[in-house]
Structure formats: structure tokens, C-alpha cells
Design a protein around this motif. Structure first.
Motif, PDB file in Angstrom:
ATOM      1  N   VAL A   1      12.514   7.300   3.332  1.00  0.00           N
ATOM      2  CA  VAL A   1      12.025   8.166   2.351  1.00  0.00           C
ATOM      3  C   VAL A   1      11.248   7.064   1.383  1.00  0.00           C
ATOM      4  CG1 VAL A   1      14.202   8.107   0.794  1.00  0.00           C
ATOM      5  CG2 VAL A   1      12.535   9.744   0.318  1.00  0.00           C
ATOM      6  N   ASP A   2      10.095   7.398   0.938  1.00  0.00           N
ATOM      7  CA  ASP A   2       9.421   6.755   0.143  1.00  0.00           C
ATOM      8  C   ASP A   2       9.987   6.722  -1.418  1.00  0.00           C
ATOM      9  OD1 ASP A   2       7.257   5.957  -1.887  1.00  0.00           O
ATOM     10  OD2 ASP A   2       5.776   5.977  -0.018  1.00  0.00           O
TER      11      ASP A   2
ATOM     12  N   PRO B   1       4.410  -5.144   9.772  1.00  0.00           N
ATOM     13  CA  PRO B   1       5.042  -5.353   8.782  1.00  0.00           C
ATOM     14  C   PRO B   1       6.451  -4.334   8.472  1.00  0.00           C
ATOM     15  CG  PRO B   1       2.885  -5.441   8.267  1.00  0.00           C
ATOM     16  CD  PRO B   1       2.955  -4.736   9.662  1.00  0.00           C
ATOM     17  N   ILE B   2       6.095  -3.206   8.671  1.00  0.00           N
ATOM     18  CA  ILE B   2       7.255  -2.113   8.256  1.00  0.00           C
ATOM     19  C   ILE B   2       8.301  -2.337   9.315  1.00  0.00           C
ATOM     20  CG2 ILE B   2       6.290  -0.235   9.366  1.00  0.00           C
ATOM     21  CD1 ILE B   2       7.255   1.368   7.050  1.00  0.00           C
ATOM     22  N   ALA B   3       7.942  -2.626  10.632  1.00  0.00           N
ATOM     23  CA  ALA B   3       9.130  -2.907  11.560  1.00  0.00           C
ATOM     24  C   ALA B   3       9.955  -4.031  11.225  1.00  0.00           C
ATOM     25  CB  ALA B   3       8.623  -2.610  12.857  1.00  0.00           C
TER      26      ALA B   3
ATOM     27  N   VAL C   1       7.946  -3.380   1.543  1.00  0.00           N
ATOM     28  CA  VAL C   1       6.666  -3.518   2.550  1.00  0.00           C
ATOM     29  C   VAL C   1       5.744  -3.771   1.849  1.00  0.00           C
ATOM     30  CG1 VAL C   1       5.727  -2.787   4.743  1.00  0.00           C
ATOM     31  CG2 VAL C   1       7.871  -1.962   4.281  1.00  0.00           C
ATOM     32  N   VAL C   2       4.936  -5.070   2.338  1.00  0.00           N
ATOM     33  CA  VAL C   2       3.864  -5.363   1.723  1.00  0.00           C
ATOM     34  C   VAL C   2       2.828  -5.072   2.748  1.00  0.00           C
ATOM     35  CG1 VAL C   2       2.130  -7.224   0.594  1.00  0.00           C
ATOM     36  CG2 VAL C   2       4.858  -7.183   0.322  1.00  0.00           C
ATOM     37  N   ALA C   3       1.887  -3.824   2.323  1.00  0.00           N
ATOM     38  CA  ALA C   3       0.883  -3.682   3.539  1.00  0.00           C
ATOM     39  C   ALA C   3      -0.530  -3.614   2.835  1.00  0.00           C
ATOM     40  CB  ALA C   3       1.205  -2.041   3.400  1.00  0.00           C
TER      41      ALA C   3
ATOM     42  N   SER D   1       2.203  -2.713  -1.940  1.00  0.00           N
ATOM     43  CA  SER D   1       3.590  -2.760  -1.768  1.00  0.00           C
ATOM     44  C   SER D   1       4.119  -1.373  -1.976  1.00  0.00           C
ATOM     45  CB  SER D   1       4.036  -3.642  -2.912  1.00  0.00           C
ATOM     46  OG  SER D   1       5.188  -3.817  -2.496  1.00  0.00           O
ATOM     47  N   LYS D   2       5.107  -1.145  -0.884  1.00  0.00           N
ATOM     48  CA  LYS D   2       5.768   0.193  -0.679  1.00  0.00           C
ATOM     49  C   LYS D   2       7.271  -0.130  -0.712  1.00  0.00           C
ATOM     50  CE  LYS D   2       2.873   3.659   0.359  1.00  0.00           C
ATOM     51  NZ  LYS D   2       2.967   4.814  -0.577  1.00  0.00           N
TER      52      LYS D   2
END
Length: 158
Positions: free
Chosen positions: A95-96, A125-127, A141-143, A147-148
Motif C-alpha cells: 500500500v502506498d 529498485p522496488i524489488a 523506494v527512490v525512483a 521517493s515513494k
């Protein structure tokens, strides 16, 4: 030492099928197109010939890639996977933390990743942020889009 490429059984089958198609169907079709174009005479100004040669080059390059991936494949049997920590093959519900939007991702090999279908590459990056985490953990996660922050809701296998 040869570096193994992790992938699921379904990803491995898709690579094998693409390899078979490129070798047994696409290659002969391109060879036929080259032969036809040659029959038209002067090759220096023959657009069909140059297009067919380009298609041949691209196809042979992809065949080489596919042969390499198939040879180095480490097929991981997801039916034997379990546990409470996230690793290759896990289906993770997140969940965000900003928008409360839920997402489900499965961590798969680089060659079988398809974000629209919910399959993310083990090297994304998320994995990388998810590996080793458990339900209830938060990750950041820095995308490219910024950042999220996500909270892990559930982990499923298979």
C-alpha cells in the motif's frame, strides 16, 4: 564462472518459445525475403534487400541473446517457495503510504518483467528494497519520479 539468470518456469518457457519461433519460423521467412530481393537485381539501390538484411541482423542478435539466457537460466520452482520474508518469486501486496493505493507485484527475472502485468524485475529498485522484508515492514523506494513509501500488507507464493 557463468552468472546464472534467475527466472520462473513460465518465463523460461516463454524464452524457449521465442527462441524456437525466431529460429524455425522467422529465420526462414527472412532468408526467403533476402532471396526475393536479390532476384530484383542491383543490390546497392534495393530497399527490400537492405530491409531484409537489417531484419536478419536484428533477428540473429536476438537469437544470440535468447540462447545465452536459456543456457544461463536458473529456473526457480515457485511451488517450493515459502516463508515470511520476501525473496525471488514472491507476490507482494503493498500500500502506498501517501495515496493508500494498493499494488500487487511478483518479483521475477529481468527477462520476464512486465510492470503492467504486475511482474517486476529482481534488479528493479522496488524489488531490491523488498528483498528480505516481511509483512508490516515499510520500504522507501527512490525512483525516477521521486521517493515513494510503501507498507507491505501480504506475501504470497506460487
Amino acid at each position: 564462472m557463468v552468472e546464472k539468470v534467475p527466472m520462473t518456469q513460465s518465463g523460461f518457457v516463454k524464452l524457449q518459445e521465442e527462441l524456437r519461433w525466431r529460429q524455425q519460423e522467422e529465420r526462414p521467412r527472412i532468408i526467403e525475403a533476402i532471396s526475393e530481393a536479390r532476384a530484383h537485381g542491383d543490390l546497392s539501390e534495393n530497399a527490400e534487400y537492405h530491409a531484409a538484411k537489417e531484419a536478419q541482423s536484428l533477428n540473429e542478435g536476438r537469437i544470440g541473446e535468447l540462447e545465452d539466457f536459456v543456457a544461463r537460466a536458473e529456473v526457480i520452482d515457485l511451488s517450493k517457495m515459502s516463508g515470511s520474508t520476501i525473496k525471488f518469486g514472491a507476490k507482494v501486496k503493498l500500500v502506498d503510504e501517501d495515496t493508500d493505493e494498493e499494488k500487487i507485484y511478483q518479483i521475477v527475472g529481468d527477462q520476464e518483467a512486465d510492470v503492467k502485468a504486475g511482474r517486476i524485475s529482481i534488479s528493479s529498485p522496488i524489488a531490491r528494497a523488498l528483498i528480505g522484508k516481511e509483512v508490516g515492514d515499510s520500504i522507501e523506494v527512490v525512483a525516477p519520479g521521486g521517493s515513494k513509501a510503501y507498507e507491505i500488507i501480504s506475501i504470497n507464493w506460487g
